[in-house]
Design a protein around this motif. Sequence first.
Motif, PDB file in Angstrom:
ATOM      1  N   LYS A 139     -28.718 -62.538 -32.203  1.00  0.00           N
ATOM      2  CA  LYS A 139     -28.934 -62.373 -33.652  1.00  0.00           C
ATOM      3  C   LYS A 139     -27.960 -63.399 -34.489  1.00  0.00           C
ATOM      4  CE  LYS A 139     -28.148 -58.154 -33.889  1.00  0.00           C
ATOM      5  NZ  LYS A 139     -27.924 -57.774 -32.851  1.00  0.00           N
ATOM      6  N   SER A 140     -26.686 -63.033 -34.293  1.00  0.00           N
ATOM      7  CA  SER A 140     -25.664 -64.006 -34.908  1.00  0.00           C
ATOM      8  C   SER A 140     -25.756 -65.415 -34.592  1.00  0.00           C
ATOM      9  CB  SER A 140     -24.200 -63.535 -34.533  1.00  0.00           C
ATOM     10  OG  SER A 140     -23.846 -62.220 -34.788  1.00  0.00           O
ATOM     11  N   THR A 141     -26.257 -65.751 -33.256  1.00  0.00           N
ATOM     12  CA  THR A 141     -26.137 -67.110 -33.037  1.00  0.00           C
ATOM     13  C   THR A 141     -27.349 -67.862 -33.731  1.00  0.00           C
ATOM     14  OG1 THR A 141     -25.413 -66.545 -30.832  1.00  0.00           O
ATOM     15  CG2 THR A 141     -26.727 -68.638 -31.007  1.00  0.00           C
ATOM     16  N   CYS A 153     -26.836 -62.724 -44.145  1.00  0.00           N
ATOM     17  CA  CYS A 153     -25.863 -61.687 -44.180  1.00  0.00           C
ATOM     18  C   CYS A 153     -25.762 -60.993 -42.563  1.00  0.00           C
ATOM     19  CB  CYS A 153     -26.132 -60.428 -45.017  1.00  0.00           C
ATOM     20  SG  CYS A 153     -26.483 -61.071 -46.531  1.00  0.00           S
ATOM     21  N   ASP A 154     -24.718 -61.278 -42.049  1.00  0.00           N
ATOM     22  CA  ASP A 154     -24.498 -60.743 -40.616  1.00  0.00           C
ATOM     23  C   ASP A 154     -23.864 -59.136 -40.733  1.00  0.00           C
ATOM     24  OD1 ASP A 154     -24.168 -60.486 -37.843  1.00  0.00           O
ATOM     25  OD2 ASP A 154     -23.430 -62.285 -37.548  1.00  0.00           O
ATOM     26  N   GLU A 155     -24.725 -58.561 -40.235  1.00  0.00           N
ATOM     27  CA  GLU A 155     -24.272 -57.021 -40.586  1.00  0.00           C
ATOM     28  C   GLU A 155     -23.219 -56.571 -41.700  1.00  0.00           C
ATOM     29  OE1 GLU A 155     -22.986 -55.264 -36.673  1.00  0.00           O
ATOM     30  OE2 GLU A 155     -23.585 -57.222 -35.718  1.00  0.00           O
ATOM     31  N   PRO A 156     -23.746 -56.680 -42.735  1.00  0.00           N
ATOM     32  CA  PRO A 156     -22.833 -56.544 -43.752  1.00  0.00           C
ATOM     33  C   PRO A 156     -22.440 -55.205 -44.048  1.00  0.00           C
ATOM     34  CG  PRO A 156     -25.266 -56.623 -44.574  1.00  0.00           C
ATOM     35  CD  PRO A 156     -25.112 -57.117 -42.982  1.00  0.00           C
TER      36      PRO A 156
HETATM   37 MG   LIG Z   1     -23.676 -60.330 -33.981  1.00  0.00          MG
END
Ligand SMILES: [Mg+2]
Lengths: 788, 238
Positions: free
Chosen positions: B51-53, B167-170
Amino acid sequence: MVSPLTKKLLRDLWRLRGQVLAISLVIGAGVAVFVMSMGTLRSLEEIRAAYYERHRFAEVFAQAKRAPERLKTEISRIPGIKRVETRIVEEVILDIEGLAEPATGRLISTPEGRPATLNLLYLREGRSVARAQPDEVVMGEAMMMAHGFRLEDRLQAVINGRKRTLTIIGVGLSPEYVYSIPAGALMPDDKRFGVLWMGREALEAAFDMDGAFNDVALTLQRDADATAVVAALDRLLEPYGGAGAYQRKDQLSHWYLQGEMDQLKTLIVLIPPIFFGVAAFLLNIVLGRLVATEREQIGLLKAFGYTNRDVALQYLKLALALVMVGILVGFGSGAWFGRVVTGFYADFFRFPFLYYRLSTDVFALAAAIGVMVAALGTLGAVRQAVALPPAEAMAPAPPTFYRKTLLEHLILLVHFGEPTRMILRHIIRWPLRSSLTVLGVSLGMALLVGTLFFIDAIDHLMEVYFYRAQRADFVVTLVNPRGPEALHEMARLPGVLSAEPIRIVPAKLRAGHRERRASILGVGPEADLMRLLDEEERPVPMPPEGLALSVKLAEALGVGLGDEVTVQVTEGRRPKRTLHVVAVSESYIGTPAYMGLASLNRLMGEGAVISGANLMVDARHADSLNRRLKDTPAVAAVTVKSAAVESFEKTMAEAMMAIISFYIGFAGAVAFGVVYNSAQVSLSERARELASLRVLGFTRGEVAYILLGELGLMVLFSIPLGGAIGYGLAWFWTVSLDTDLYRIPLVVEPATYGIAVLVVVVAGLISGLLVRRRLDGLNLVEVLKTRE
Amino acid sequence: MNDTRTPTLRAEGLTKVYETGDVPVHALNGVDLALYEAEVAVLLGPSGSGKSTLLNILGGLDRPSGGHVFFHGDELTAFDERDLTSYRREKVGFVFQFYNLIPSLTARENVQIVTEIATDPMDATEALRLVGLEARLDHFPAQLSGGEQQRVAIARAVAKRPKVLLCDEPTGALDSKTGILVLEAIETINREFGTTTALITHNAAIADMGDRVILFGDGRITELRENTERRPPGELVW
Ligand SMILES: [Mg+2]
Ligand SMILES: Nc1ncnc2c1ncn2[C@@H]1O[C@H](COP(=O)(O)OP(=O)(O)OP(=O)(O)O)[C@@H](O)[C@H]1O
């Protein structure tokens, strides 16, 4: 509005203030040395040029035995000559109240009632000599001050065999005697050697030189061929005992002054770069680690759309700010040191005025170099910051990958406690970083060794020169060479334990196209008071035949053992002979040549004459010996070793020590700067880790041990390396400061290493203490809350 | 998918291989995806699924190993470093799990650092008011709670009025109450400015606030789900 990036910059600077100070100190030291030496050199150069010009310092000089005044017309016809001045110059023994030993006065004729044509006197006080006042003299300022004489003071002189009382009526300075030192002496001794200007008519009468001269000085037209003039002058003077004309560059005072200025130039070229190098290195470490700890912030800025240029500029600005502080510190202290050092020069070198001039371009140059250092020191860190891809910077830094290497296995075979293991692992895990720190501290220590070394070198030079090579207590020079009976007379003087003959002959030595003026010293077969030394500084006998050269002279002529040298004597019958080099002798001071006494006398064809004697003297009878020598008309000069050593220590050594102390101070600052900086950097780097340990229940002491133990270990590693680099630096000085004046022996005493180690260890302790205080004040919550 | 809405971002056949370790890691294995104008897309998936990638690539922080990304008509994957920088500067707002504030700058200054370089930003104070932090303007990050820090990060991300908010796991590091405050801030921005928003989370409950839910597994999209209606964050419970 101040931009947030600028605010961050300022706050970072404040946070890093300890390191800012440490780096500024190092840069400041480099800038200070530069500003000091460069400013001093500039001042000397400008003042010398103005003085030479205004006081018409001659460009060609020659001495003769006795030449008729009408020769002056012929001399002035030599093509290229502008002005000619003939003079009478004689050395006499002075008997000065309050001085046990006889002093030497050089009497120089000056026209009565009108100024000289060349080498004009600068009258500091009083007036010039008047006609029909044969006992009036103007005394050189150096001797005047050394004895605290005042106008109208009197002194005794033995002039052509008759004792006379002279009255000082003026204090003078001359471009010819900026540095006043008798021929063959090592260093000025203003108490025992002085210049006196006396009326020409008075001197003519005293030395039976009516209508004659024995010294001539000339200036040249702009496009004149100086070598041709020298040759023409030599031809004209030859029948009158001409001793070889020479150009200004070989004039004693000028030669020393030039030598001193050349050394200053070398210092400018050599010392500041070392400081700047260390500073750039420190900047590299600090910024490199700053970038490492701020990698997420850098990534963040990039994620927001800041360009690589913005990011690079940010760190460049930080470095520039660091350097600016250093430059300002350097300006201030450099100007101050410059003033002090110029003060020392004013004691050696007699100028009508000598001041340290602050010139803007020196400052501009220093600042430019500082900025370059900043750029250089930042390059690595900035490149690192620019190379960080934004995405990678965003991921939290992966935990350091610790792994048991073979080395670690070996070291950890020994049972250490866990904190000690942490120290060792950390060092092993970051070998590059650890070795950079060790290298930095070593450099600081090396600078100390490399500057303290000068004191060892001077001590050694004194020891070798005065106690191994020139061992006579008294050196007596005669007015004219005399037969062997003169030696027996001297041996019978009170207190004389032994007397050895001296023969000094001026000559030009030539090998191939290289030529040098040198004095050839005749060495008797059993000479024990003046000895040749081999390269291990052990005495060796002078071979009876052939020529021995001092190391420096052999180098200058480009010859070695067995090579041929053509000797052209410039005195007496001026014999010319080609001789083989049979020995090369270590003589740190000057560039003498030696021959066996008998073979020198054969060469001269004047029989067994001597020009003086080396005496070993019973100190208890020194006073009566001094009294007798003062009253002996045949004696031209007396050098008393104890007095020479004392005067050396008083003047030269004192000033040199002061200058060296500056360097030592700077080196100490560098050592401290590096150690403190390393401690600070590891603290900021490991703050989170150490705070976590505290949270886990480690005590302050245990946590401090982990950090400071590492620092201590680094300092420990640095010591042998610093010693080795320091020795290398000392070697480098000896090679690069090698001049005709003297060579510097490569000797580093254990005490020098000891002091350097002590300074580094104390710097380590102080840094440790400061860091310990910050560590104790660490706010655990804040450290753990923000991800740096 | 026969969608008539205009996509803000479109990815075609994205792959990403990390060669750093001993074995290459295939973080993305061919992702096709569109993020539409003004929508809220929630990305759900197990840890390590990529996901982050994906988000980093969409935001121009990273480049894919293969495939294409288009922002409106422009191909992001063909941009050079400078174009990517200006894309991030003008179009994208980021919010990260660990807030990533600059510790030496106050809340206001942390926002200003972005408004400084944007073309049409809102005032930093206004952005902080949007996330309810008008009373904390001059606090340093160390003086703020985790939720407050994250809201500063959101203010910072939206202050430039970005087209895309990533937003990455805000809420990953926050309790549910604070998490809801943060999600409300994101929702407000999306509603008021029509910002295309992608939101990564591990929390299935949060999926209800999105227009669409994208399920991720093993470097590819396993399922696309359309919510009939967005539930306001205030009503979410976990
Ligand atoms: Mg991640
Ligand atoms: N810089 C990198 N080098 C090597 N492998 C990486 C790197 N970044 C991510 N990976 C790998 O790529 C895969 C996907 O990572 P990514 O961070 O996209 O997962 P994620 O879905 O965001 O997981 P999480 O929910 O835990 O944040 C993981 O297996 C991870 O180990």
